[in-house]
Design a protein around this motif. Structure first.
Motif, short mmCIF file in Angstrom:
data_model
loop_
_atom_site.label_atom_id
_atom_site.label_comp_id
_atom_site.label_asym_id
_atom_site.label_seq_id
_atom_site.Cartn_x
_atom_site.Cartn_y
_atom_site.Cartn_z
N ASP A 42 -6.46 10.61 0.49
CA ASP A 42 -6.68 9.00 0.26
C ASP A 42 -7.39 8.07 -0.71
O ASP A 42 -6.79 6.99 -1.12
N GLN A 85 -5.42 5.95 -3.44
CA GLN A 85 -6.07 4.49 -3.63
C GLN A 85 -6.25 4.33 -4.63
O GLN A 85 -5.53 3.32 -5.46
N ASP A 116 -4.44 2.14 -7.64
CA ASP A 116 -5.25 0.78 -8.54
C ASP A 116 -5.47 1.16 -9.94
O ASP A 116 -4.95 0.14 -11.01
N THR A 172 1.27 0.87 -1.81
CA THR A 172 0.68 2.53 -0.85
C THR A 172 1.54 1.88 0.03
O THR A 172 2.22 0.78 0.37
N LEU A 182 -2.62 8.21 3.77
CA LEU A 182 -2.33 7.32 2.73
C LEU A 182 -1.43 7.45 1.94
O LEU A 182 -1.34 8.73 0.77
#
Ligand SMILES: Cc1ncc(COP(=O)(O)O)c(C=O)c1O
Length: 472
Positions: free
Chosen positions: A411, A415, A419, A431, A438
């Motif tokens: 996860d 992320q 980003d 996402t 995720l």
């Protein structure tokens, strides 16, 4: 202050600025430079005491907002499921605004009503759906789902001798709503608006990609004699897969129920000879929702409700008043199929995009986007440490980064990579959560995206992932 000659210059200025934006966008960064706070501060201030001329405010709007615009129409924009507001549709939309037409009915705008009727018929033909279906032009699939479910609710109760439009739900016979476990959130909104309750649903189990399991539906249908509205989908938001309509529609009809299909983007697969088999059996469904502002590439504010039972559609939505004359009973009345009275004359832009692309252009766009999505998924799957959760059968797929390092790390790294991709601004990704994990969700839904964009995107994802591994 009345409109003066100088105000007309605003139209030319807007056209020039718009063309400039659209020409630049293919090369522009895909992220806004300025954030919400900065843009808000630029526009905020006391209510203007005095007006100003139109060209000045258009110039101010453009210079103040431009660097805070999301590059949704850029070719390498894959977040959410957004079309590219094709320029032909935009131009038709400008005329719609300039003409100031109210799409409420034939007397208010014969042209709007007539063009909308043509767009509605063309839509049914493009999707090869029963010609007797009625079509309402609404703001998007959320409202399209709501309208269709209103028709479903009315018809299911009507068949039991209950007039929900007149008497409401107080004391009404029982009604069941059966819905796949991976349905889109917006159908729950529709259930909420209709007093059917978003929690009072029977959830039907789905397979690993989100398709309803027919066996589970059959069991649920047989568990009670109460009539049921089954809500399926064409195009799951994360995986792009569709429910097995050839099984679930006949089974629901045999149980006396109604099948509604949320096909916001996936229903466009019907327009492609290559991909329409994914939706076999859907033509027997009772109602559907589809967006124009997704795969048809119209500007925003364009969705369609399609209902095979016109009387039910009209009963749910039609509204009449003494001042809204209906002299032409033989013509389609646009207001009979939608919840609004005054409304944007949406038919013009919808007609324009169908005319601009034609049957073959729409099919080609769907085929191209699916091919690009499949190639991107393959390219990303070949990157060490990257897991592609589904090889797309349509245009949506999901990716995890560092999944071999455990759930929580996966996860975090996913992320961080998204980003980084957003920071690098070669492409734009978002996402989502899939089964509690995720994921980076990729949607290829734009006519502007090319095979070369797909290759550039795979490189951008590889670079971002390598940068994340080096630092995190
Ligand atoms: C499957 C599905 N249903 C419904 C919607 C809602 O559509 P709209 O945003 O046009 O209201 C979306 C939006 O992405 C979707 O993907």
């Amino acid at each position: 202050m009345s409109t003066n000659e100088q105000d007309f210059a605003a139209l030319d200025l807007a056209a020039r600025l718009a063309a400039e934006y659209r020409r630049d966008i293919a090369a522009a960064e895909t992220v806004p430079v300025a954030g919400y706070g900065e843009i808000h501060a630029r526009f905020d201030g006391p209510v203007p005491e005095h007006g100003c001329d139109a060209p000045s405010l258009i110039a101010e709007l453009d210079s103040g907002a431009r660097d805070g615009l999301r590059g949704i129409v850029a070719p390498r924009f894959y977040a959410w499921v957004n079309g590219s507001s094709h320029i032909a549709g935009v131009a038709a939309d400008w005329l719609t605004s300039a003409w100031g037409q109210n799409g409420a009915g034939i007397p208010m705008s014969p042209a709007s009503a007539a063009v909308e009727a043509v767009a509605a018929r063309w839509l049914l033909e493009l999707l090869d759906l029963p010609a007797e279906s009625s079509v309402g032009l609404v703001s998007g699939a959320t409202v399209a789902n709501f309208v269709a479910l209103a028709a479903a609710r009315g018809e299911m109760l009507h068949r039991q001798g209950w007039d929900v439009e007149a008497d409401g739900l107080y004391g009404a016979p029982n009604l069941r709503v059966l819905i796949g476990a991976d349905a889109h959130n917006t159908v729950f909104s529709g259930l909420r608006y209709l007093g059917l309750g978003e929690k009072r649903v029977i959830t039907i189990a789905t397979d690993s990609l989100g398709r309803m399991l027919p066996g589970d539906l059959e069991r649920a249908l047989k568990a009670s004699s109460d009539p049921g509205i089954v809500i399926g989908q064409a195009g799951q938001i994360n995986t792009g897969v569709s429910d097995p309509f050839a099984e679930i529609v006949p089974m629901t009809h045999a149980a006396g129920g109604w099948v509604h299909v949320d096909g916001a983007f996936g229903l466009w697969a019907r327009a492609s000879e290559k991909h329409r088999h994914l939706l076999d059996g859907i033509e027997q469904a009772d109602s559907m929702a589809i967006d124009g502002h997704k795969w048809l590439q119209t500007p925003y504010d364009c969705g369609f409700t399609i209902v095979r039972h016109e009387a039910a559609h009209r009963r749910a939505m039609d509204m009449q008043a003494s001042y809204l004359t209906r002299d032409n009973a033989e013509f389609r009345h646009p207001g009979a199929y939608v919840p609004e009275l005054s409304r944007r004359a949406r038919g013009f832009a919808a007609w324009a995009m169908m005319k601009r692309l034609g049957r073959s252009g729409i099919a080609q766009m769907v085929d191209d986007d699916v091919r690009i999505a499949q190639a991107m998924a393959q390219g990303m799957a070949a990157i060490p440490g990257v897991e592609v959760l589904n090889q797309p059968e349509l245009n949506q797929f999901m990716v995890r980064f560092g999944a071999d390092r455990g759930e929580a790390d996966g996860d975090r790294l996913t992320q961080a990579t998204v980003d980084r991709i957003q920071q690098d601004a070669v492409c734009f990704m978002g996402t989502a959560l899939w089964r509690g994990r995720l994921v980076m969700r990729v949607s290829v839904c734009s006519i502007a995206t090319t095979d070369e964009d797909g290759r550039i995107t795979v490189d951008a994802v590889r670079n971002a992932w390598e940068a994340v591994q080096a630092c995190c």
